[in-house]
Design a protein around this motif. Structure first.
Motif, PDB file in Angstrom:
ATOM      1  N   ALA A 288      24.898  -7.671 -94.952  1.00 50.91           N
ATOM      2  CA  ALA A 288      26.072  -7.888 -94.262  1.00 50.91           C
ATOM      3  C   ALA A 288      26.276  -8.972 -92.900  1.00 50.91           C
ATOM      4  O   ALA A 288      26.903  -9.706 -93.006  1.00 50.91           O
ATOM      5  N   ARG A 289      24.692  -9.628 -92.410  1.00 54.03           N
ATOM      6  CA  ARG A 289      24.134 -10.379 -91.524  1.00 54.03           C
ATOM      7  C   ARG A 289      24.457 -11.951 -92.284  1.00 54.03           C
ATOM      8  O   ARG A 289      25.522 -13.134 -91.590  1.00 54.03           O
ATOM      9  N   ARG A 290      23.409 -11.776 -93.758  1.00 56.60           N
ATOM     10  CA  ARG A 290      24.044 -13.049 -94.575  1.00 56.60           C
ATOM     11  C   ARG A 290      26.043 -13.497 -94.679  1.00 56.60           C
ATOM     12  O   ARG A 290      26.098 -14.256 -94.968  1.00 56.60           O
ATOM     13  N   ILE A 291      26.487 -11.914 -95.513  1.00 60.43           N
ATOM     14  CA  ILE A 291      27.945 -12.387 -95.311  1.00 60.43           C
ATOM     15  C   ILE A 291      28.549 -12.944 -93.755  1.00 60.43           C
ATOM     16  O   ILE A 291      29.798 -13.790 -94.283  1.00 60.43           O
ATOM     17  N   VAL A 292      27.959 -12.662 -93.175  1.00 59.50           N
ATOM     18  CA  VAL A 292      29.041 -13.293 -91.774  1.00 59.50           C
ATOM     19  C   VAL A 292      28.892 -14.440 -91.709  1.00 59.50           C
ATOM     20  O   VAL A 292      29.224 -15.598 -91.822  1.00 59.50           O
ATOM     21  N   ARG A 293      27.442 -14.994 -92.330  1.00 61.71           N
ATOM     22  CA  ARG A 293      27.221 -16.270 -91.947  1.00 61.71           C
ATOM     23  C   ARG A 293      27.646 -16.857 -93.137  1.00 61.71           C
ATOM     24  O   ARG A 293      28.460 -18.947 -92.935  1.00 61.71           O
ATOM     25  N   MET A 294      28.033 -16.734 -94.134  1.00 64.36           N
ATOM     26  CA  MET A 294      29.247 -17.598 -95.220  1.00 64.36           C
ATOM     27  C   MET A 294      30.402 -17.732 -94.980  1.00 64.36           C
ATOM     28  O   MET A 294      30.510 -18.580 -94.708  1.00 64.36           O
ATOM     29  N   ALA A 295      30.915 -16.987 -93.731  1.00 66.43           N
ATOM     30  CA  ALA A 295      32.446 -17.202 -93.178  1.00 66.43           C
ATOM     31  C   ALA A 295      31.659 -18.061 -92.028  1.00 66.43           C
ATOM     32  O   ALA A 295      33.207 -19.069 -92.126  1.00 66.43           O
ATOM     33  N   SER A 308      36.301 -12.162 -88.481  1.00 67.03           N
ATOM     34  CA  SER A 308      36.213 -10.442 -88.137  1.00 67.03           C
ATOM     35  C   SER A 308      36.520 -10.005 -89.506  1.00 67.03           C
ATOM     36  O   SER A 308      35.974  -8.739 -88.984  1.00 67.03           O
ATOM     37  N   ILE A 309      36.779 -10.209 -90.164  1.00 67.94           N
ATOM     38  CA  ILE A 309      36.496  -8.975 -91.874  1.00 67.94           C
ATOM     39  C   ILE A 309      35.201  -9.018 -92.156  1.00 67.94           C
ATOM     40  O   ILE A 309      34.862  -7.269 -92.373  1.00 67.94           O
ATOM     41  N   CYS A 310      34.695 -10.095 -91.903  1.00 63.39           N
ATOM     42  CA  CYS A 310      32.888  -9.795 -92.288  1.00 63.39           C
ATOM     43  C   CYS A 310      32.438  -8.910 -91.103  1.00 63.39           C
ATOM     44  O   CYS A 310      31.618  -7.562 -91.678  1.00 63.39           O
ATOM     45  N   LEU A 311      32.254  -8.871 -89.976  1.00 64.55           N
ATOM     46  CA  LEU A 311      32.282  -8.204 -88.839  1.00 64.55           C
ATOM     47  C   LEU A 311      32.438  -6.946 -88.952  1.00 64.55           C
ATOM     48  O   LEU A 311      31.448  -6.246 -89.088  1.00 64.55           O
ATOM     49  N   HIS A 312      33.568  -6.652 -88.879  1.00 66.42           N
ATOM     50  CA  HIS A 312      34.132  -5.237 -89.609  1.00 66.42           C
ATOM     51  C   HIS A 312      33.786  -4.432 -90.598  1.00 66.42           C
ATOM     52  O   HIS A 312      33.282  -2.893 -90.380  1.00 66.42           O
ATOM     53  N   TRP A 314      30.390  -5.175 -91.691  1.00 66.47           N
ATOM     54  CA  TRP A 314      29.272  -4.411 -91.572  1.00 66.47           C
ATOM     55  C   TRP A 314      28.535  -3.104 -90.384  1.00 66.47           C
ATOM     56  O   TRP A 314      28.494  -1.860 -90.405  1.00 66.47           O
ATOM     57  N   GLU A 315      30.201  -3.493 -89.395  1.00 64.55           N
ATOM     58  CA  GLU A 315      30.276  -2.369 -88.848  1.00 64.55           C
ATOM     59  C   GLU A 315      30.794  -0.928 -90.057  1.00 64.55           C
ATOM     60  O   GLU A 315      30.485  -0.034 -89.459  1.00 64.55           O
ATOM     61  N   VAL A 316      31.361  -1.006 -90.473  1.00 69.03           N
ATOM     62  CA  VAL A 316      31.953  -0.220 -91.211  1.00 69.03           C
ATOM     63  C   VAL A 316      30.390   0.760 -92.567  1.00 69.03           C
ATOM     64  O   VAL A 316      30.528   1.736 -92.703  1.00 69.03           O
ATOM     65  N   TYR A 317      29.791  -0.108 -92.898  1.00 68.22           N
ATOM     66  CA  TYR A 317      28.455  -0.285 -93.884  1.00 68.22           C
ATOM     67  C   TYR A 317      27.452   0.512 -92.187  1.00 68.22           C
ATOM     68  O   TYR A 317      27.029   1.554 -92.744  1.00 68.22           O
ATOM     69  N   GLU A 318      27.635   0.343 -91.121  1.00 68.90           N
ATOM     70  CA  GLU A 318      27.143   1.383 -90.017  1.00 68.90           C
ATOM     71  C   GLU A 318      27.728   2.862 -89.889  1.00 68.90           C
ATOM     72  O   GLU A 318      26.902   3.470 -89.780  1.00 68.90           O
ATOM     73  N   ALA A 332      34.458  -7.856 -98.312  1.00 67.74           N
ATOM     74  CA  ALA A 332      34.281  -8.804 -98.081  1.00 67.74           C
ATOM     75  C   ALA A 332      33.961  -9.725 -98.630  1.00 67.74           C
ATOM     76  O   ALA A 332      34.042 -10.964 -98.840  1.00 67.74           O
ATOM     77  N   VAL A 333      32.955  -9.740 -99.220  1.00 67.80           N
ATOM     78  CA  VAL A 333      32.460 -11.009-100.135  1.00 67.80           C
ATOM     79  C   VAL A 333      33.630 -11.367-101.189  1.00 67.80           C
ATOM     80  O   VAL A 333      33.878 -12.566-100.819  1.00 67.80           O
ATOM     81  N   VAL A 334      34.483 -10.791-101.835  1.00 67.64           N
ATOM     82  CA  VAL A 334      36.028 -10.802-102.252  1.00 67.64           C
ATOM     83  C   VAL A 334      37.108 -11.770-101.723  1.00 67.64           C
ATOM     84  O   VAL A 334      37.083 -12.570-102.573  1.00 67.64           O
ATOM     85  N   TYR A 335      36.742 -11.889-100.132  1.00 66.71           N
ATOM     86  CA  TYR A 335      37.703 -11.667 -99.646  1.00 66.71           C
ATOM     87  C   TYR A 335      36.935 -13.241 -99.605  1.00 66.71           C
ATOM     88  O   TYR A 335      37.679 -14.087 -99.286  1.00 66.71           O
ATOM     89  N   LEU A 336      35.783 -13.998 -99.010  1.00 63.45           N
ATOM     90  CA  LEU A 336      35.175 -14.474 -98.719  1.00 63.45           C
ATOM     91  C   LEU A 336      35.391 -15.811 -99.669  1.00 63.45           C
ATOM     92  O   LEU A 336      35.941 -17.101 -99.408  1.00 63.45           O
TER      93      LEU A 336
END
Length: 437
Positions: A288-295, A308-312, A314-318, A332-336
């Motif tokens: 999740a952290r690395r996906i935000v970094r990619m964004a 925002s989508i990546c952070l959201h 991450w929150e959904v996973y939590e 999130a990965v598909v969106y990015l």
């Protein structure tokens, strides 16, 4: 002592009736019988050229388990008439090494060279690795090391400078099928599997020839009335866990593959590498952290919504945890992967960091400094500052860089996504600045 490590090892007692393992029975007798590794063994490949010219040098064989490292080393000794000695770095200490080197010196004095095969060579520490150097240099031994770890990180530069690194690859499904056919011929019977089940068996081996032969031995021993389909096979065999070291090189290889697949706008590849890492036991929070970094790094302001989508996600996973929350990471990965890409802000920030280091502690220009005291006003702090809201178009065009620092173009937006609009704004303010400068 050295003879304990020599080719052949301890002989099996004459009264023993234990059958030889299939992997041992099918061990190639010549290099031409080795399945796969054409990139190393072919006539124009490194080993093929060395053997043809009679100039074999010390080697490091780097590759995953079960791809033929030990077999190739043993056959090289046969091809060159060198005495083959095998040791393992796990079980060999400095006193053992000294005895191996002394025995090799005696052989050399008698006119025979020694090929010393060191399995798991990366397990030796720096001092132990250094002990090989004089014996490699004077020709006492020809070292062939085998390792599953990256030699660049695990072996001394001095050893690497005296040995050529050859990369062995996982066996392809085609290679594994050839090996399976060879096993069936040795066993004198076909495996009781349908075509789909046979393919599933090859996939279970995960590119490891030794693992495949062990699986085949199990399957061949079954008493079944009809050929098994994939479901019947899976109920009798556990799928072999994929190689994945969460703290090691494989971890970095796969996260690099995921990141570059996203950057390359390939959602299918990105999903595959995400699934590979999760299946290997990777912490979803790390992903999740690395996906935000990619964004931040690769999408940037071309799509401001990506972060925002990546952070959201991450929150959904939590909130959901595994495995349900992993779907949010996949989305999130598909969106990015499908988002417009820009690293303009990333590149601009790195350039700004370099400029900041270069200019040191240069002060902001006086006109944009605050003047909270009478003395500071008397010294010109804040003098001449133009309040942008009072200026025409809400833009004064003043200089905000330190005096003597030429204005750079750090942020250069691209013609993709939302940055098209930002580029128009950059150009608009640039023209106003030129007119009012």
């Amino acid at each position: 002592m050295a003879d304990l490590f020599d080719s052949g090892g301890t002989k099996e007692p004459a009264h023993s009736t234990a059958p030889r393992p299939l992997a041992d029975r099918l061990r190639p007798r010549t290099l031409s019988e080795v399945i796969g590794q054409e990139q190393v063994l072919g006539p124009d490949a490194p080993l093929g050229v060395m053997l043809a010219s009679g100039s074999l040098s010390s080697l490091v064989l780097w590759g995953p388990p079960g791809v033929g490292k030990t077999t190739i080393a043993r056959l090289l000794a046969d091809e060159t008439d060198l005495h083959f000695v095998q040791i393992s770095a796990i079980f060999t200490g400095v006193p053992d090494l000294k005895k191996v080197f002394e025995a090799a010196k005696i052989r050399r004095g008698n006119g025979q060279g020694t090929l010393l095969f060191v399995d798991e060579v990366h397990r030796f520490n720096k001092a132990q690795q250094d002990s090989f150097l004089p014996h490699m240099e004077d020709g006492t031994i020809l070292l062939v090391g085998a390792t599953t770890e990256n030699p660049s990180f695990e072996l001394n530069a001095a050893v690497l400078s005296r040995a050529q690194v050859l990369i062995l690859e996982r066996l392809s499904l085609k290679d594994l099928e050839r090996l399976a056919q060879r096993a069936e011929k040795e066993l004198d019977r076909n495996l009781p599997l349908t075509g789909e089940a046979r393919e599933a068996l090859l996939e279970m081996a995960d590119g490891d020839g030794r693992a495949l032969l062990n699986l085949i031995e199990q399957v061949a021993a079954w008493k079944v009335d009809k050929k098994l389909d994939p479901e019947g096979l899976s109920t009798r065999l556990m799928r072999r866990a994929a190689k994945y070291d969460k703290g090691g090189e494989e971890h970095y290889n796969l996260i690099s593959a995921l990141h570059k697949s996203v950057r390359g706008s390939d959602p299918d590849a990105a999903l595959y590498w995400l699934a590979r890492m999760l299946a290997g036991g990777e912490d979803p929070r790390y992903l999740a952290r690395r996906i935000v970094r990619m964004a931040v790094e690769d999408i940037g302001l071309a799509d401001p919504q990506a972060q925002s989508i990546c952070l959201h996600a991450w929150e959904v996973y939590e909130r959901l945890g595994s495995p349900e929350g992993e779907l949010a990471l996949a989305q999130a990965v598909v969106y990015l992967a499908l988002a417009p890409k820009s690293n303009a802000a990333y590149v601009g920030y790195k350039a700004a960091v370099q400029l900041a280091r270069k200019t040191g502690s240069a002060m902001p220009p006086m006109h944009i400094l605050n003047a909270p005291t009478k003395m500071m006003k008397e010294h010109g702090f804040g003098a001449g500052y133009a309040y942008d809201h009072d200026a025409e178009d809400g833009f004064s065009g003043q200089n905000y860089f330190p005096d003597g620092v030429a204005r750079p173009d750090l942020y250069q937006p691209v013609e993709r996504g939302f940055e098209r609009e930002l580029k128009k704004r950059v150009e608009y303010f640039s023209k106003l600045r030129q007119r009012r400068g």
